[in-house]
Scaffold this active site. Sequence first.
Site, PDB file in Angstrom:
ATOM      1  N   ARG A  11      31.013  34.640 -31.879  1.00 11.21           N
ATOM      2  CA  ARG A  11      32.109  35.883 -31.678  1.00 11.21           C
ATOM      3  C   ARG A  11      32.281  35.938 -30.157  1.00 11.21           C
ATOM      4  NH1 ARG A  11      28.469  39.729 -35.350  1.00 11.21           N
ATOM      5  NH2 ARG A  11      27.101  37.846 -35.332  1.00 11.21           N
ATOM      6  N   TRP A  12      31.426  35.787 -29.192  1.00  9.90           N
ATOM      7  CA  TRP A  12      31.534  36.062 -27.993  1.00  9.90           C
ATOM      8  C   TRP A  12      32.755  34.965 -27.559  1.00  9.90           C
ATOM      9  CZ3 TRP A  12      31.494  32.550 -23.702  1.00  9.90           C
ATOM     10  CH2 TRP A  12      31.539  33.195 -22.630  1.00  9.90           C
ATOM     11  N   ASN A  25      20.180  27.435 -40.294  1.00  8.22           N
ATOM     12  CA  ASN A  25      21.303  26.987 -39.367  1.00  8.22           C
ATOM     13  C   ASN A  25      21.847  25.369 -39.532  1.00  8.22           C
ATOM     14  OD1 ASN A  25      20.522  29.069 -36.805  1.00  8.22           O
ATOM     15  ND2 ASN A  25      21.897  29.434 -38.367  1.00  8.22           N
ATOM     16  N   ASP A  84      21.939  36.382 -31.330  1.00  7.98           N
ATOM     17  CA  ASP A  84      22.879  36.523 -32.228  1.00  7.98           C
ATOM     18  C   ASP A  84      24.355  36.689 -31.636  1.00  7.98           C
ATOM     19  OD1 ASP A  84      24.177  35.797 -34.624  1.00  7.98           O
ATOM     20  OD2 ASP A  84      24.194  37.835 -35.406  1.00  7.98           O
TER      21      ASP A  84
HETATM   22  C1  IPE Z   1      19.991  34.235 -36.608  1.00  7.86           C
HETATM   23  O1  IPE Z   1      21.190  34.216 -36.459  1.00  7.86           O
HETATM   24  C2  IPE Z   1      19.298  32.842 -35.942  1.00  7.86           C
HETATM   25  C3  IPE Z   1      19.378  32.721 -34.591  1.00  7.86           C
HETATM   26  C4  IPE Z   1      19.902  33.499 -33.725  1.00  7.86           C
HETATM   27  C5  IPE Z   1      18.971  31.361 -34.136  1.00  7.86           C
HETATM   28  P1  IPE Z   1      22.240  33.770 -37.680  1.00  7.86           P
HETATM   29  O2  IPE Z   1      23.708  34.099 -37.023  1.00  7.86           O
HETATM   30  O3  IPE Z   1      21.972  32.304 -38.080  1.00  7.86           O
HETATM   31  O4  IPE Z   1      21.930  34.811 -38.743  1.00  7.86           O
HETATM   32  P2  IPE Z   1      22.696  35.467 -40.178  1.00  7.86           P
HETATM   33  O5  IPE Z   1      23.038  34.038 -40.711  1.00  7.86           O
HETATM   34  O6  IPE Z   1      23.845  36.247 -39.381  1.00  7.86           O
HETATM   35  O7  IPE Z   1      21.694  36.319 -40.655  1.00  7.86           O
HETATM   36  C1  IPE Z   2      23.568  32.585 -32.638  1.00  9.05           C
HETATM   37  O1  IPE Z   2      24.952  33.004 -32.196  1.00  9.05           O
HETATM   38  C2  IPE Z   2      23.323  31.320 -32.382  1.00  9.05           C
HETATM   39  C3  IPE Z   2      22.667  30.485 -33.422  1.00  9.05           C
HETATM   40  C4  IPE Z   2      22.438  30.939 -34.665  1.00  9.05           C
HETATM   41  C5  IPE Z   2      22.291  29.278 -33.301  1.00  9.05           C
HETATM   42  P1  IPE Z   2      26.062  32.618 -33.689  1.00  9.05           P
HETATM   43  O2  IPE Z   2      26.420  31.193 -33.866  1.00  9.05           O
HETATM   44  O3  IPE Z   2      25.276  33.184 -35.056  1.00  9.05           O
HETATM   45  O4  IPE Z   2      27.136  33.566 -33.404  1.00  9.05           O
HETATM   46  P2  IPE Z   2      27.892  34.508 -34.214  1.00  9.05           P
HETATM   47  O5  IPE Z   2      26.988  35.208 -35.135  1.00  9.05           O
HETATM   48  O6  IPE Z   2      28.858  33.520 -35.270  1.00  9.05           O
HETATM   49  O7  IPE Z   2      28.930  35.067 -33.547  1.00  9.05           O
HETATM   50 MG    MG Z   3      25.144  34.708 -36.201  1.00  5.18          MG
END
Ligand code: IPE
Ligand code: IPE
Ligand code: MG
Length: 228
Positions: free
Chosen positions: A21-22, A65, A17
């Site tokens: 944000r990164w 997602n 995750d």
């Molecule tokens: C969990 O991350 C799914 C993956 C890392 C692929 P999300 O960013 O989708 O999870 P929530 O929505 O914050 O719980």
């Molecule tokens: C995890 O990073 C990747 C997936 C869920 C596919 P995020 O895209 O959820 O990144 P944040 O949580 O918005 O920073």
């Molecule tokens: Mg996320």
Amino acid sequence: MGQTDRARPLHVACIMDGNGRWARRRGLPRTAGHTAGEENLAEIVRIAAKRDVGWLTVFGFSTENWVRPKAEVRHILGLHRRLFGRIEELNEHNVRVQWIGRPFDEPGSRTPVAVQRAIRQAIADTAHNDGMTLTVAFDYGSRAELARAAALARRDGAAVSEGAVASHLYDPSMPDVDLLIRTSGESRISNFLLWQIAGTQVCFTERSWPDLDAAEFDAALALVGDGA
Ligand code: IPE
Ligand code: IPE
Ligand code: MG
């Protein structure tokens, strides 16, 4: 379960995750964060393969997602083709690839054919490796996995026991998880491996996934008694 059972290879799972944000912190588009995340996964695979890790299971894309903006989803799909295409590297590190997720022939499956093909190819081309098993969870949701396992167990006509459910999970050969790492400061499980983490040590780290490095990974491993 977990910490005390060292008779079997260590199973580490990662909720990757914080890519978005990164990128935001760097003034970059979210897609750049996903690209950096895929590159760091390749690095973490190399590190884990060198350690005493038998199974590495990563959450690449969840059933939840798909609601993200189309362009972001398209970018992430492309990155999975790239990830599953790293055959030479995976073979070099003796890594066997597996995949868990909604079966392609099930109603509701949205995995594009090109990604399906990349997944099948990676599994076939790395099947001979007997080092670490890298399982990528793509279009994965744990509740869907469990509901399906229970339905299949019931169809078999036997009682819906723990053993019957376990034997109908997406990969019944996958051992319980010893260590679950979630990056980026969220203390959530987000529908990942609910059955397989019943007795798991969980490590929530503030680092974003693209920044997870060997030192942080080793610190997490130390929680289950397996340092570098
Ligand atoms: C969990 O991350 C799914 C993956 C890392 C692929 P999300 O960013 O989708 O999870 P929530 O929505 O914050 O719980
Ligand atoms: C995890 O990073 C990747 C997936 C869920 C596919 P995020 O895209 O959820 O990144 P944040 O949580 O918005 O920073
Ligand atoms: Mg996320």
